[in-house]
Design an enzyme around this catalytic site. Structure first.
Site, PDB file in Angstrom:
ATOM      1  N   ARG A  73      -3.508 -11.378  -4.302  1.00 54.79           N
ATOM      2  CA  ARG A  73      -2.765 -11.892  -3.148  1.00 54.79           C
ATOM      3  C   ARG A  73      -2.362 -10.773  -2.188  1.00 54.79           C
ATOM      4  O   ARG A  73      -2.358 -10.964  -0.975  1.00 54.79           O
ATOM      5  CB  ARG A  73      -1.535 -12.684  -3.591  1.00 54.79           C
ATOM      6  CG  ARG A  73      -1.867 -13.974  -4.297  1.00 54.79           C
ATOM      7  CD  ARG A  73      -2.515 -14.963  -3.340  1.00 54.79           C
ATOM      8  NE  ARG A  73      -2.803 -16.193  -4.041  1.00 54.79           N
ATOM      9  CZ  ARG A  73      -3.992 -16.783  -4.082  1.00 54.79           C
ATOM     10  NH1 ARG A  73      -5.014 -16.256  -3.460  1.00 54.79           N
ATOM     11  NH2 ARG A  73      -4.168 -17.886  -4.732  1.00 54.79           N
ATOM     12  N   GLU A 122      -5.457 -10.067  -0.367  1.00 50.86           N
ATOM     13  CA  GLU A 122      -5.693 -11.173   0.555  1.00 50.86           C
ATOM     14  C   GLU A 122      -4.796 -11.048   1.796  1.00 50.86           C
ATOM     15  O   GLU A 122      -5.248 -11.261   2.928  1.00 50.86           O
ATOM     16  CB  GLU A 122      -5.421 -12.498  -0.167  1.00 50.86           C
ATOM     17  CG  GLU A 122      -5.641 -13.722   0.681  1.00 50.86           C
ATOM     18  CD  GLU A 122      -5.302 -14.994  -0.075  1.00 50.86           C
ATOM     19  OE1 GLU A 122      -6.156 -15.898  -0.052  1.00 50.86           O
ATOM     20  OE2 GLU A 122      -4.206 -15.082  -0.681  1.00 50.86           O
ATOM     21  N   SER A 162      -1.337   6.712   7.905  1.00 51.20           N
ATOM     22  CA  SER A 162      -1.673   7.540   6.759  1.00 51.20           C
ATOM     23  C   SER A 162      -1.285   6.851   5.460  1.00 51.20           C
ATOM     24  O   SER A 162      -0.240   6.210   5.370  1.00 51.20           O
ATOM     25  CB  SER A 162      -0.941   8.885   6.843  1.00 51.20           C
ATOM     26  OG  SER A 162      -1.129   9.632   5.662  1.00 51.20           O
TER      27      SER A 162
END
Length: 157
Positions: free
Chosen positions: A89, A92, A115
């Site tokens: 998740r 995602e 960074s």
């Protein structure tokens, strides 16, 4: 320590025996909770000035473990980790929002990146407006502009 997996297991055992959370150890050491987890998973290098604070927070850490933690780690990951629902998740969410985040970084800062080296990350628990628990993941990275690649030497000797 023989290998990374054994070392991580021994470090996580010390944490477990302490009964402390990553956030409690972070508070005692002045680090973020994610960085403490990175240290104990050998994904970050323990700095000499931080070693006494970590030892105070986790007294069962051996001198050998502390010494090994001060060596530059092999920063790696298990490719099967993506199968864990939480990691899936998170991936995602970054994939779904990544293009928009990139656009906003470029709009606010210019052509560059955030960074992941000069970087702070923390996880916090808050109550939502509906009173339910919510997860707040903070990525705080230094902005690094892309440089124009002019012809000629990039440095002098």
């Amino acid at each position: 320590m023989e290998n990374k997996a054994n070392m991580v297991a021994s470090l996580m055992s010390v944490k477990q025996k302490s009964g402390k959370t990553f956030s409690q150890i972070a508070e005692e050491t002045g680090l973020t909770n994610v960085y403490v987890a990175q240290l104990l998973r050998r994904q970050a290098q323990l700095k000499p000035e931080t070693a006494p604070k970590l030892k105070a927070a986790l007294p069962l850490l051996s001198d050998e473990q502390l010494h090994d933690m001060m060596e530059a780690p092999l920063r790696s990951y298990d490719p099967n980790l993506i199968q864990d629902p939480t990691v899936y998740r998170l991936n995602e969410a970054v994939m779904h929002f990544g293009e928009s985040i990139k656009e906003i970084i470029n709009e606010e800062f210019g052509d560059g990146i955030m960074s992941a080296i000069d970087f702070f990350c923390s996880v916090d628990k808050v109550k939502g407006v509906d009173g339910k628990d919510r997860v707040v993941v903070t990525f705080d990275g230094k902005y690094l502009p892309h440089t124009e690649q002019a012809s000629g030497p990039a440095y002098s000797v």
